[in-house]
Design an enzyme around this catalytic site. Structure first.
Site, PDB file in Angstrom:
ATOM      1  N   MET A  31     -10.604 -16.308  19.787  1.00 14.32           N
ATOM      2  CA  MET A  31     -11.838 -15.778  20.381  1.00 14.32           C
ATOM      3  C   MET A  31     -12.416 -14.671  19.490  1.00 14.32           C
ATOM      4  O   MET A  31     -13.275 -13.909  19.921  1.00 14.32           O
ATOM      5  CB  MET A  31     -11.574 -15.257  21.792  1.00 14.32           C
ATOM      6  CG  MET A  31     -11.053 -16.361  22.718  1.00 14.32           C
ATOM      7  SD  MET A  31     -11.330 -16.061  24.455  1.00 14.32           S
ATOM      8  CE  MET A  31     -10.394 -14.580  24.706  1.00 14.32           C
ATOM      9  N   LEU A  34     -10.808 -10.440  14.972  1.00 19.16           N
ATOM     10  CA  LEU A  34      -9.530 -10.798  14.361  1.00 19.16           C
ATOM     11  C   LEU A  34      -8.661  -9.586  14.037  1.00 19.16           C
ATOM     12  O   LEU A  34      -9.158  -8.526  13.654  1.00 19.16           O
ATOM     13  CB  LEU A  34      -9.789 -11.592  13.080  1.00 19.16           C
ATOM     14  CG  LEU A  34     -10.584 -12.888  13.267  1.00 19.16           C
ATOM     15  CD1 LEU A  34     -10.782 -13.571  11.914  1.00 19.16           C
ATOM     16  CD2 LEU A  34      -9.906 -13.831  14.242  1.00 19.16           C
ATOM     17  N   GLU A  36      -4.183  -8.743  12.824  1.00 15.89           N
ATOM     18  CA  GLU A  36      -3.073  -9.348  12.069  1.00 15.89           C
ATOM     19  C   GLU A  36      -2.351 -10.470  12.824  1.00 15.89           C
ATOM     20  O   GLU A  36      -1.729 -11.314  12.195  1.00 15.89           O
ATOM     21  CB  GLU A  36      -2.061  -8.280  11.652  1.00 15.89           C
ATOM     22  CG  GLU A  36      -2.534  -7.464  10.463  1.00 15.89           C
ATOM     23  CD  GLU A  36      -1.699  -6.218  10.292  1.00 15.89           C
ATOM     24  OE1 GLU A  36      -0.454  -6.333  10.273  1.00 15.89           O
ATOM     25  OE2 GLU A  36      -2.295  -5.123  10.196  1.00 15.89           O
ATOM     26  N   GLY A  37      -2.428 -10.440  14.141  1.00 19.82           N
ATOM     27  CA  GLY A  37      -1.826 -11.535  14.918  1.00 19.82           C
ATOM     28  C   GLY A  37      -2.502 -12.854  14.557  1.00 19.82           C
ATOM     29  O   GLY A  37      -1.836 -13.846  14.252  1.00 19.82           O
ATOM     30  N   HIS A  38      -3.842 -12.847  14.599  1.00 20.58           N
ATOM     31  CA  HIS A  38      -4.584 -14.062  14.231  1.00 20.58           C
ATOM     32  C   HIS A  38      -4.283 -14.463  12.783  1.00 20.58           C
ATOM     33  O   HIS A  38      -4.130 -15.631  12.465  1.00 20.58           O
ATOM     34  CB  HIS A  38      -6.090 -13.816  14.344  1.00 20.58           C
ATOM     35  CG  HIS A  38      -6.569 -13.421  15.711  1.00 20.58           C
ATOM     36  ND1 HIS A  38      -7.057 -12.164  15.997  1.00 20.58           N
ATOM     37  CD2 HIS A  38      -6.643 -14.125  16.868  1.00 20.58           C
ATOM     38  CE1 HIS A  38      -7.415 -12.112  17.257  1.00 20.58           C
ATOM     39  NE2 HIS A  38      -7.173 -13.278  17.822  1.00 20.58           N
ATOM     40  N   GLY A 148      -0.158 -18.208  19.279  1.00 19.60           N
ATOM     41  CA  GLY A 148       0.729 -17.054  19.312  1.00 19.60           C
ATOM     42  C   GLY A 148       1.538 -16.996  20.596  1.00 19.60           C
ATOM     43  O   GLY A 148       1.032 -17.297  21.683  1.00 19.60           O
ATOM     44  N   VAL A 177       2.939 -10.533  16.730  1.00 22.55           N
ATOM     45  CA  VAL A 177       2.768  -9.489  15.719  1.00 22.55           C
ATOM     46  C   VAL A 177       2.454  -8.178  16.450  1.00 22.55           C
ATOM     47  O   VAL A 177       1.607  -8.151  17.351  1.00 22.55           O
ATOM     48  CB  VAL A 177       1.626  -9.840  14.737  1.00 22.55           C
ATOM     49  CG1 VAL A 177       1.421  -8.726  13.737  1.00 22.55           C
ATOM     50  CG2 VAL A 177       1.935 -11.154  14.033  1.00 22.55           C
ATOM     51  N   SER A 186      -3.680  -6.925  19.898  1.00 26.44           N
ATOM     52  CA  SER A 186      -4.602  -7.656  20.769  1.00 26.44           C
ATOM     53  C   SER A 186      -6.022  -7.182  20.505  1.00 26.44           C
ATOM     54  O   SER A 186      -6.244  -5.995  20.249  1.00 26.44           O
ATOM     55  CB  SER A 186      -4.245  -7.386  22.232  1.00 26.44           C
ATOM     56  OG  SER A 186      -5.300  -7.805  23.079  1.00 26.44           O
TER      57      SER A 186
END
Ligand code: AMP
Length: 282
Positions: A31, A34, A36-38, A148, A177, A186
């Site tokens: 969504m 962005l 670091e998780g993405h 994730g 992450v 998030s």
């Protein structure tokens, strides 16, 4: 050079061509806003596929009437740059009319793994998720799709859908992450007030504490739930939405901790609801 595409038909044409050329496609649905998780999902996708497709679409169907669809953070220019730097080949960025030009004539309803955790309160949320993911899968035509474990229930629900409908797509779950202080990354973290941001690492701390308890022999889910709930209540100003423990990925109730389990938490802060979890094999 990364291609940015807003049209579904144009995207499908590109993907059909890529497939004809024998290229494998890794897909990362997001969504946007962005972090670091993405980008970790992109990294994993790059390792295993010839091409990486990312989508950015804030899907209105998965937000309830009192949820944060309007205040969900958005910054396309920044996202475009981050995606290009991460090595995304195709960035699919449709608008709402492109994705939902008219009322759907059929509907998807999630029937299992949905009456617990976020699904219990967010009525219709996972129906919205599977609807958009089903559409995106037909647009990006991936061999593998990366999700994730931050949204572990989403992973479980999508694995269910892919199995139900024999979709020739491998779902690849990617570990959470975190920030240095343990807070799960998030997009919604920017909506935390300053004091809430400094309290928020208590959520992960309580999960780690629970993990230690299990390692020391605790097998009673209810006792752990109480300990975690108290830790969050004592250390944050947020309201505990839930602390729950289930088998994973079935999300079934346990009387005794055994096998692979998920401990999952949701905490409502003033402008952001945070979720986190750990998956442990007992
Ligand atoms: P979202 O844009 O929040 O819908 O997330 C898009 C994808 O990124 C989902 O598969 C999420 O589970 C994943 N994701 C979000 N935050 C994290 C994180 N901190 N670690 C790993 N994956 C994540």
């Amino acid at each position: 050079m990364m291609k940015v595409i807003g049209s579904i038909v144009a995207m499908q044409q590109e993907m059909i061509q890529a497939k004809r050329a024998g290229k494998s496609i890794g897909f990362v649905p997001t969504m946007g806003y962005l972090h670091e998780g993405h980008l970790r999902l992109v990294e994993e996708a790059k390792k295993e596929n010839d091409l990486v497709v990312m989508s950015i679409f804030v899907n209105p169907l998965q937000f309830g009437p009192n949820e944060d669809f309007n205040t969900y953070p958005r910054d396309f220019n920044r996202d475009e740059q981050l995606a290009a730097e991460a090595g995304v080949d195709y960035l699919f960025y449709p608008n709402q009319d492109e994705m939902y030009p008219a009322e759907l004539t059929t509907s998807l309803t999630v029937k299992k793994r949905v009456d617990v955790l976020c699904g219990r309160k967010r009525i219709g949320h996972f129906d919205g998720v599977v609807t958009v993911v089903m559409k995106l899968f037909h647009i990006a035509m991936p061999d593998r799709a990366y999700f994730g474990l931050k949204d572990a229930q989403q992973v479980a629900v999508i694995q269910g859908m892919v199995a139900d409908y024999n979709m020739p797509i491998t779902i690849v779950p990617v570990p959470i992450v975190r920030e240095q202080d343990g807070l799960a990354k998030s997009s919604r973290n920017v909506n935390l007030l300053e004091h809430e941001r400094s309290e928020a690492p208590a959520i992960y701390k309580s999960l780690l504490h629970a993990k230690t308890k299990i390692e020391q022999g605790e097998r009673n889910p209810q006792a752990l739930i109480e300990t975690i709930t108290n830790m969050i209540k004592d250390n944050t100003s947020g309201i505990v939405d839930y602390v729950e423990i289930y088998s994973f990925p079935e999300l079934e109730q346990l009387t005794e901790l055994k096998g692979t389990i998920i401990i999952a938490i949701a905490v409502q802060f003033q402008k952001a609801r945070l979720i986190d979890n750990i998956i442990v094999t007992v």
